[in-house]
Scaffold this motif. Structure first.
Motif, PDB file in Angstrom:
ATOM      1  N   CYS A   1       0.841  -1.175   0.000  1.00 18.62           N
ATOM      2  CA  CYS A   1       0.000   0.000   0.000  1.00 18.62           C
ATOM      3  C   CYS A   1       0.884   1.236   0.000  1.00 18.62           C
ATOM      4  O   CYS A   1       1.948   1.258   0.596  1.00 18.62           O
ATOM      5  CB  CYS A   1      -0.894  -0.013   1.240  1.00 18.62           C
TER       6      CYS A   1
ATOM      7  N   THR B   1      -9.923  -9.226  -1.419  1.00 23.29           N
ATOM      8  CA  THR B   1      -8.924  -9.604  -2.419  1.00 23.29           C
ATOM      9  C   THR B   1      -9.614  -9.957  -3.733  1.00 23.29           C
ATOM     10  O   THR B   1     -10.524 -10.782  -3.760  1.00 23.29           O
ATOM     11  CB  THR B   1      -8.085 -10.809  -1.940  1.00 23.29           C
ATOM     12  N   ALA B   2      -9.177  -9.330  -4.825  1.00 22.79           N
ATOM     13  CA  ALA B   2      -9.754  -9.581  -6.146  1.00 22.79           C
ATOM     14  C   ALA B   2      -8.954 -10.616  -6.928  1.00 22.79           C
ATOM     15  O   ALA B   2      -9.498 -11.302  -7.800  1.00 22.79           O
ATOM     16  CB  ALA B   2      -9.823  -8.280  -6.946  1.00 22.79           C
ATOM     17  N   GLU B   3      -7.668 -10.723  -6.633  1.00 30.46           N
ATOM     18  CA  GLU B   3      -6.791 -11.622  -7.378  1.00 30.46           C
ATOM     19  C   GLU B   3      -5.545 -11.898  -6.544  1.00 30.46           C
ATOM     20  O   GLU B   3      -5.102 -11.056  -5.769  1.00 30.46           O
ATOM     21  CB  GLU B   3      -6.385 -10.986  -8.715  1.00 30.46           C
TER      22      GLU B   3
ATOM     23  N   LEU C   1      -4.245  -8.854  -4.084  1.00 30.22           N
ATOM     24  CA  LEU C   1      -4.469  -7.581  -4.768  1.00 30.22           C
ATOM     25  C   LEU C   1      -5.924  -7.141  -4.652  1.00 30.22           C
ATOM     26  O   LEU C   1      -6.845  -7.955  -4.714  1.00 30.22           O
ATOM     27  CB  LEU C   1      -4.093  -7.712  -6.247  1.00 30.22           C
ATOM     28  N   SER C   2      -6.103  -5.842  -4.522  1.00 27.54           N
ATOM     29  CA  SER C   2      -7.454  -5.281  -4.378  1.00 27.54           C
ATOM     30  C   SER C   2      -8.164  -5.131  -5.716  1.00 27.54           C
ATOM     31  O   SER C   2      -9.356  -4.849  -5.759  1.00 27.54           O
ATOM     32  CB  SER C   2      -7.377  -3.920  -3.684  1.00 27.54           C
ATOM     33  N   ARG C   3      -7.418  -5.294  -6.809  1.00 26.75           N
ATOM     34  CA  ARG C   3      -8.018  -5.230  -8.138  1.00 26.75           C
ATOM     35  C   ARG C   3      -7.337  -6.243  -9.052  1.00 26.75           C
ATOM     36  O   ARG C   3      -6.214  -6.665  -8.803  1.00 26.75           O
ATOM     37  CB  ARG C   3      -7.874  -3.823  -8.739  1.00 26.75           C
ATOM     38  N   LYS C   4      -8.054  -6.637 -10.106  1.00 25.09           N
ATOM     39  CA  LYS C   4      -7.501  -7.604 -11.049  1.00 25.09           C
ATOM     40  C   LYS C   4      -6.535  -6.904 -12.006  1.00 25.09           C
ATOM     41  O   LYS C   4      -6.764  -5.779 -12.433  1.00 25.09           O
ATOM     42  CB  LYS C   4      -8.629  -8.275 -11.828  1.00 25.09           C
TER      43      LYS C   4
ATOM     44  N   ALA D   1      -2.134  -1.583  -5.076  1.00 25.59           N
ATOM     45  CA  ALA D   1      -3.137  -2.639  -5.147  1.00 25.59           C
ATOM     46  C   ALA D   1      -2.861  -3.782  -4.186  1.00 25.59           C
ATOM     47  O   ALA D   1      -3.713  -4.629  -3.972  1.00 25.59           O
ATOM     48  CB  ALA D   1      -3.220  -3.195  -6.575  1.00 25.59           C
TER      49      ALA D   1
END
Length: 204
Positions: free
Chosen positions: A28, A95-97, A168-171, A190
């Motif tokens: 972060c 978590t997205a990914e 990760l918070s986004r893909k 992310a």
């Protein structure tokens, strides 16, 4: 997809990738000094101690070797070159990914990408020997191949390999054969947390 016999001499087919310190230290924040446009040659390769200090809250391990212990020959160029099994837990909510990176820390500036895998489901708990989930996306290693690069090196020399798993918070929307240096910008801001396990290998 998961198996490879490393061919001697291929390690230099891609430039040395000291960008891995930006990956290993990514988290972060704004990643000051590691902008997407900076040259990888301006980054210092991470030391063994630096990698250890960056462990996060994900518990990452392997049923094939103890943390920091010797990797079995099966997963090296002296064996079948199979990709090692890994297990993880404590993936945070949101978590997205998951993104997996394996790097050979040996020799400072000669650190090399052994494996780069994106598209791992946040609901997953690990991978099997020589296999990846159907939706996993494999990037190029330092030998220029989109697969696990079985650990090799000079005989009698100990190699230290770090396996890092990023939540990760986004893909990242990666495509097969992606270039790992380009992932640096995607990890910036992310990474929720990460996990780490280490292995060593000395060629007989």
């Amino acid at each position: 997809m998961g198996n490879v016999l490393r061919r001697p001499g291929n390690r230099g087919s891609l430039p040395v990738l000291p960008f891995v310190v930006a990956l290993a230290l990514a988290g972060c924040g704004d990643g000051a000094g590691n902008s997407a446009g900076s040259s990888p040659t301006q980054t210092t390769t991470p030391s063994y101690g630096t990698i250890q200090s960056e462990i996060g809250t994900i518990a990452l391990s392997s049923p094939a070797f103890r943390p920091g212990g010797a990797m079995p020959v099966r997963y090296t160029c002296d064996g079948a070159g199979a990709s090692p099994p890994l297990a993880w837990r404590n993936v945070p909510a949101g978590t997205a990914e998951l993104f997996l990176l394996a790097i050979d820390l040996n020799g400072g500036s000669t650190s090399a990408v052994q494996w780069a895998v994106g598209g791992l489901s946040p609901s997953s708990h690990g991978i099997l020997t020589g296999r990846l989930p159907q939706r996993a996306v494999v990037g190029l290693n330092s030998a220029g191949e989109a697969r696990w690069d079985g650990i090799c090196g000079a005989r009698g020399q100990v190699h230290h390999v770090a396996f890092l798993l990023y939540a990760l918070s986004r893909k990242l929307a990666l495509k097969a054969g992606f270039s790992p240096p380009l992932v640096r910008s995607g990890l910036k801001g992310a990474t929720l947390t990460k996990g780490l396990t280490l292995a060593t290998y000395r060629r007989p």
